[in-house]
Write a protein that holds these residues in place. Sequence first.
Motif, short mmCIF file in Angstrom:
data_model
loop_
_atom_site.label_atom_id
_atom_site.label_comp_id
_atom_site.label_asym_id
_atom_site.label_seq_id
_atom_site.Cartn_x
_atom_site.Cartn_y
_atom_site.Cartn_z
N ARG A 135 0.99 -1.56 -0.17
CA ARG A 135 -0.24 -0.29 -0.24
C ARG A 135 0.95 1.02 -0.13
O ARG A 135 0.46 2.75 -0.37
N ILE A 136 1.51 1.27 0.87
CA ILE A 136 2.73 2.04 1.07
C ILE A 136 4.14 1.90 0.37
O ILE A 136 4.84 0.82 -0.04
N THR A 137 4.77 2.46 -0.54
CA THR A 137 6.13 2.37 -1.08
C THR A 137 7.04 3.70 -1.71
O THR A 137 6.38 4.34 -1.73
N ALA A 138 7.56 3.61 -1.69
CA ALA A 138 9.37 4.68 -1.49
C ALA A 138 9.99 4.01 -2.36
O ALA A 138 10.89 3.15 -2.18
N SER A 197 8.35 -1.00 0.92
CA SER A 197 7.10 -0.92 0.98
C SER A 197 6.75 -1.99 2.30
O SER A 197 6.91 -2.64 2.63
N VAL A 198 5.34 -1.13 2.38
CA VAL A 198 4.24 -1.52 3.65
C VAL A 198 2.82 -1.86 2.75
O VAL A 198 2.45 -1.53 2.26
N GLY A 199 3.09 -3.42 3.44
CA GLY A 199 1.36 -3.84 3.33
C GLY A 199 0.75 -3.35 4.20
O GLY A 199 0.24 -2.68 5.08
N LYS A 218 7.50 11.91 7.13
CA LYS A 218 6.52 12.88 6.49
C LYS A 218 5.93 12.13 5.06
O LYS A 218 5.18 12.90 4.25
N MET A 219 7.54 12.36 4.40
CA MET A 219 7.41 11.77 2.97
C MET A 219 6.45 10.92 2.34
O MET A 219 5.93 11.01 1.81
N LEU A 220 6.42 10.03 3.34
CA LEU A 220 5.65 9.03 2.99
C LEU A 220 3.75 9.02 2.85
O LEU A 220 3.20 8.93 2.54
N ALA A 221 4.02 9.97 4.18
CA ALA A 221 2.88 10.67 4.31
C ALA A 221 2.13 11.94 3.20
O ALA A 221 1.17 12.45 3.30
N GLY A 222 3.54 11.78 2.40
CA GLY A 222 2.83 13.26 1.28
C GLY A 222 2.91 14.36 1.68
O GLY A 222 2.38 15.38 1.00
N LEU A 223 3.63 14.67 2.90
CA LEU A 223 3.69 16.39 4.03
C LEU A 223 4.83 16.52 2.92
O LEU A 223 4.81 17.92 3.28
N ILE A 224 6.62 16.34 2.35
CA ILE A 224 6.87 16.84 2.36
C ILE A 224 7.82 16.35 0.97
O ILE A 224 7.23 15.18 0.82
N VAL A 231 7.11 8.81 -3.41
CA VAL A 231 7.11 8.47 -3.11
C VAL A 231 5.68 7.78 -3.18
O VAL A 231 4.79 8.69 -3.50
N ARG A 232 4.86 6.35 -3.18
CA ARG A 232 3.44 6.23 -3.53
C ARG A 232 2.25 5.66 -2.52
O ARG A 232 3.23 4.67 -1.88
N VAL A 233 1.38 5.45 -2.32
CA VAL A 233 0.40 5.35 -1.49
C VAL A 233 -1.07 5.01 -1.85
O VAL A 233 -1.33 6.28 -2.49
N PHE A 234 -1.57 3.62 -1.90
CA PHE A 234 -2.26 2.95 -2.91
C PHE A 234 -1.89 3.25 -4.66
O PHE A 234 -2.56 3.53 -5.49
#
Lengths: 315, 284
Positions: A12-15, A34-36, A55-61, A68-71
């Motif tokens: 679901r989360i990849t960097a 990567s995080v499932g 914060k990069m993973l959350a799209g804030l930085i 970085v991608r979420v979904f």
Amino acid sequence: MKGAGIDSSQARITADRVGKWFGEVIAVNNCTLSVGTGVVGLLGANGAGKSTLFKMLAGLIEPSHGTVRVFGRRLRQDVGWYRQVGFCPESDALPDWMTGREFLALMLRLMGYEKSEINRRVGYWLERFELEDAAGRRLGGYSKGMRQKLKLAQAMAHDPAVIFLDEPLNGMDPVSRKQSIDLVRELGQQGRTVLVSSHILPEVESMTSEIILMDRGRVLAEGAVAEIRDKIPEHPTTVALVSAAPRALAGFLIGREHVVGVQVDQENRVVVSTDHAVAFYRALPGWLLGNGLVVDEIVTLDDSLEAVFQYLTER
Amino acid sequence: MPVYERGYTHWQPSGRRASPAWLVIARRGVTEPLKRRWLFLLILASWVPAIIKGGFVYAKLKAGNMVDLLGGSWTSIDPEGFLRFLEGQRFFVFVLLAITGAGLISTDRRENGMSLYFSRPLGLLDYIGGKAMTIVGFYCLVTLLPVCLLCLFAYLIAPDATGMDLLLMTPLRTLAYCLLAGASTSLVLLAFSSLGTRSVFVMVWWTVLVQGTETIGGIAEGLGRGGLQAMNFMGQYHNAGSLLFGAPPRLEVSPWLSLALVLGWTVLALWVLRRQIRPVEVVS
């Protein structure tokens, strides 16, 4: 798929080779992860870069390089996907002049809910965090623990599939801490992705065994603590075996496959060092049965998160 | 197939939402200050000139042009008279905007609230748009609304004497003026607000910009250096407004130059906002 370090197509989360520079200082260096589903701890000492990565993973930085991608989406370019994301910041971040109820309602209104649904959710989450009595009070009068609970509530109130929690238990009393840990585990069991950033190892250990370990801006390891532990050859795993005949057991184990050291400690336990804990555990019952030896208890001494953290960061 | 497409269809984002994010932010920005009772008194006070002008309008329509001698062009019901009225409201605009707008972004920055906003489905435009609409709302409350009501009042008293121009064109001119001036002023104030974390400093800078430059403009006029009136911040809006209202320029500066200056400030303010507003505070 559950946990960290999984196949990125299932995550679901990849960097992907993400880095962040602040002037001439590099905070995060070429991180890929990567995080499932489930609860995953993002660990690191202060200054390790975990806050920036979080914060990069959350799209804030915005990363200096990498993606970085979420979904599968870049959140800041597709902000509608924030409806599926909850974020609990480390900083206080609450407006003192609002009441708890007003604040939670505003956060839900920004998510696009209608009034009746907002009222229902606000009521549920205030009750869940035992804040109903303080709901009408201004946030300026809330204790640190109450503010922390409200921050958690706003991150969860819109039923997100991915939740980012930055130092979520800061300032909480033991009872609230226990409730929050149970809630996080429950969310993970529901199939949500909960990424918890913390530098307090027991806190993370109580929530999950899946971790991403950071040091000096790099991801050192990701996955289950036990699996990571097995991949540290320079620090063999230490196992204590409790037996009525410790010396006989110790003599038998010397020279066995994957056994690199044997000693009897002061409590008369046989302490075995193994370079492959999983293989050792698999072989042990056969050895014991075949030679008439009995072991009453097996304790792994250093596969804890703290040991893994120490070995990998050399601290 | 990726996990998020396999069994979690209820977690797909839904396109429908009760209110757009900017409207939620704007509504919050307007309702929160209105909880203060003294702000109501200030808004009421800002309506006193409109009530006085209403009295003049009534008297003029009943007693003829003799009334113009009393109040000058400020009391007249032609477009220039309404531009003069808007100009006369500048003190209330200055105070009301300082009170309601100074803390709009600085408070969010001080409270680290940006990360909470930007972890919601809203973009930079929603955030700035919502905050700007808050200020434009208060701006229109003391400018556009009284003018529209005055026009309606005048038309109702003497429909034959005033005509459709007063009922339709003057409110439209005022609307265009208020959108231009309100949007530009609000962005400039927001840019100041984004530069700090304390509202009081934002108010000080706002005062320097509005009152300071007006004083300089006044001194320049007194010294016969009309070109320096281009430094008068609020004056440029009224001067550019003369193009919309078909009135003589308010300053010794071309209204087109004033319009260019207004647009320049707006672009500069947007640039500052784009640079200053970030989801999280980065400490270098």
